[in-house]
Scaffold this motif. Structure first.
Motif, short mmCIF file in Angstrom:
data_model
loop_
_atom_site.label_atom_id
_atom_site.label_comp_id
_atom_site.label_asym_id
_atom_site.label_seq_id
_atom_site.Cartn_x
_atom_site.Cartn_y
_atom_site.Cartn_z
N GLY A 78 36.36 81.37 57.85
CA GLY A 78 37.25 80.79 56.86
C GLY A 78 36.89 79.36 56.53
O GLY A 78 36.20 78.67 57.29
N LYS A 79 37.37 78.91 55.39
CA LYS A 79 37.09 77.55 54.93
C LYS A 79 37.83 76.55 55.81
O LYS A 79 38.98 76.74 56.18
N ILE A 80 37.16 75.46 56.15
CA ILE A 80 37.74 74.39 56.97
C ILE A 80 38.31 73.32 56.04
O ILE A 80 37.60 72.84 55.15
N LEU A 81 39.57 72.97 56.26
CA LEU A 81 40.21 71.88 55.54
C LEU A 81 40.58 70.79 56.53
O LEU A 81 41.28 71.04 57.52
N VAL A 82 40.10 69.58 56.27
CA VAL A 82 40.28 68.45 57.19
C VAL A 82 41.35 67.53 56.63
O VAL A 82 41.39 67.25 55.43
N SER A 83 42.19 67.01 57.52
CA SER A 83 43.21 66.05 57.13
C SER A 83 42.54 64.72 56.77
O SER A 83 41.80 64.14 57.58
N LYS A 84 42.79 64.25 55.56
CA LYS A 84 42.18 63.00 55.09
C LYS A 84 42.63 61.84 55.96
O LYS A 84 41.82 61.00 56.36
N ASP A 85 43.93 61.78 56.30
CA ASP A 85 44.44 60.69 57.13
C ASP A 85 43.78 60.69 58.50
O ASP A 85 43.42 59.64 59.02
N SER A 86 43.63 61.86 59.09
CA SER A 86 43.02 61.98 60.40
C SER A 86 41.56 61.50 60.38
O SER A 86 41.13 60.78 61.27
N LEU A 87 40.84 61.91 59.35
CA LEU A 87 39.43 61.51 59.23
C LEU A 87 39.31 60.00 59.08
O LEU A 87 38.53 59.35 59.79
N LEU A 88 40.10 59.44 58.18
CA LEU A 88 40.02 57.98 57.94
C LEU A 88 40.48 57.19 59.16
O LEU A 88 39.92 56.14 59.48
N LYS A 89 41.49 57.70 59.86
CA LYS A 89 41.97 57.01 61.07
C LYS A 89 40.89 57.04 62.14
O LYS A 89 40.63 56.03 62.80
N TYR A 90 40.24 58.17 62.33
CA TYR A 90 39.17 58.28 63.32
C TYR A 90 38.01 57.36 62.96
O TYR A 90 37.52 56.62 63.82
N LEU A 91 37.58 57.39 61.72
CA LEU A 91 36.45 56.54 61.32
C LEU A 91 36.83 55.06 61.41
O LEU A 91 35.99 54.23 61.79
N GLY A 92 38.07 54.72 61.11
CA GLY A 92 38.52 53.34 61.22
C GLY A 92 38.50 52.85 62.67
O GLY A 92 38.14 51.71 62.96
N ALA A 93 38.89 53.72 63.60
CA ALA A 93 38.91 53.36 65.01
C ALA A 93 37.49 53.23 65.58
O ALA A 93 37.20 52.36 66.37
N VAL A 94 36.60 54.11 65.13
CA VAL A 94 35.22 54.10 65.62
C VAL A 94 34.45 52.91 65.05
O VAL A 94 33.69 52.26 65.75
N CYS A 95 34.68 52.62 63.77
CA CYS A 95 33.91 51.58 63.10
C CYS A 95 34.50 50.18 63.30
O CYS A 95 33.87 49.20 62.95
N ALA A 96 35.68 50.09 63.87
CA ALA A 96 36.33 48.78 64.02
C ALA A 96 35.77 48.01 65.17
O ALA A 96 35.10 48.39 66.02
#
Length: 96
Positions: A78-96
């Motif tokens: 099935g198609k995977i749908l990712v939460s935009k907020d979750s993705l941006l929060k994760y990337l913000g925490a990793v890149c900060a």
């Protein structure tokens, strides 16, 4: 005491209470808002959202459980749908 006298007393008491306690004609309207649904993105949309992010990386984040997602459709294909907020929060925490 007759029934007529009782009704007169009740009417008099009711009139006094109405003078003492203001009665609102209309009840205040209660509005209920719908809960905000998370914005969901496909793997391609996630990769296009952030420059330098590849589809492979998004798939790895999903597989590792680092971002919230749902799978739509039948079975494991099935198609995977990712939460935009979750993705941006994760990337913000990793890149900060």
């Amino acid at each position: 005491m007759t029934i007529k006298q009782k009704k007169e007393i009740i009417a008099a008491v009711s009139a006094l209470l109405e003078k003492m306690i203001p009665i609102e004609d209309e009840c205040p309207a209660i509005t209920m808002s719908k809960p905000a649904l998370p914005e969901m993105l496909t793997i391609k949309e996630c990769a296009a959202l952030v420059s330098g992010l590849t589809e492979h990386t998004v798939r790895m984040l999903v597989k590792q459980g680092k971002v919230k997602y749902i799978r739509c459709g039948e079975g494991a294909r099935g198609k995977i749908l990712v939460s935009k907020d979750s993705l941006l929060k994760y990337l913000g925490a990793v890149c900060a």
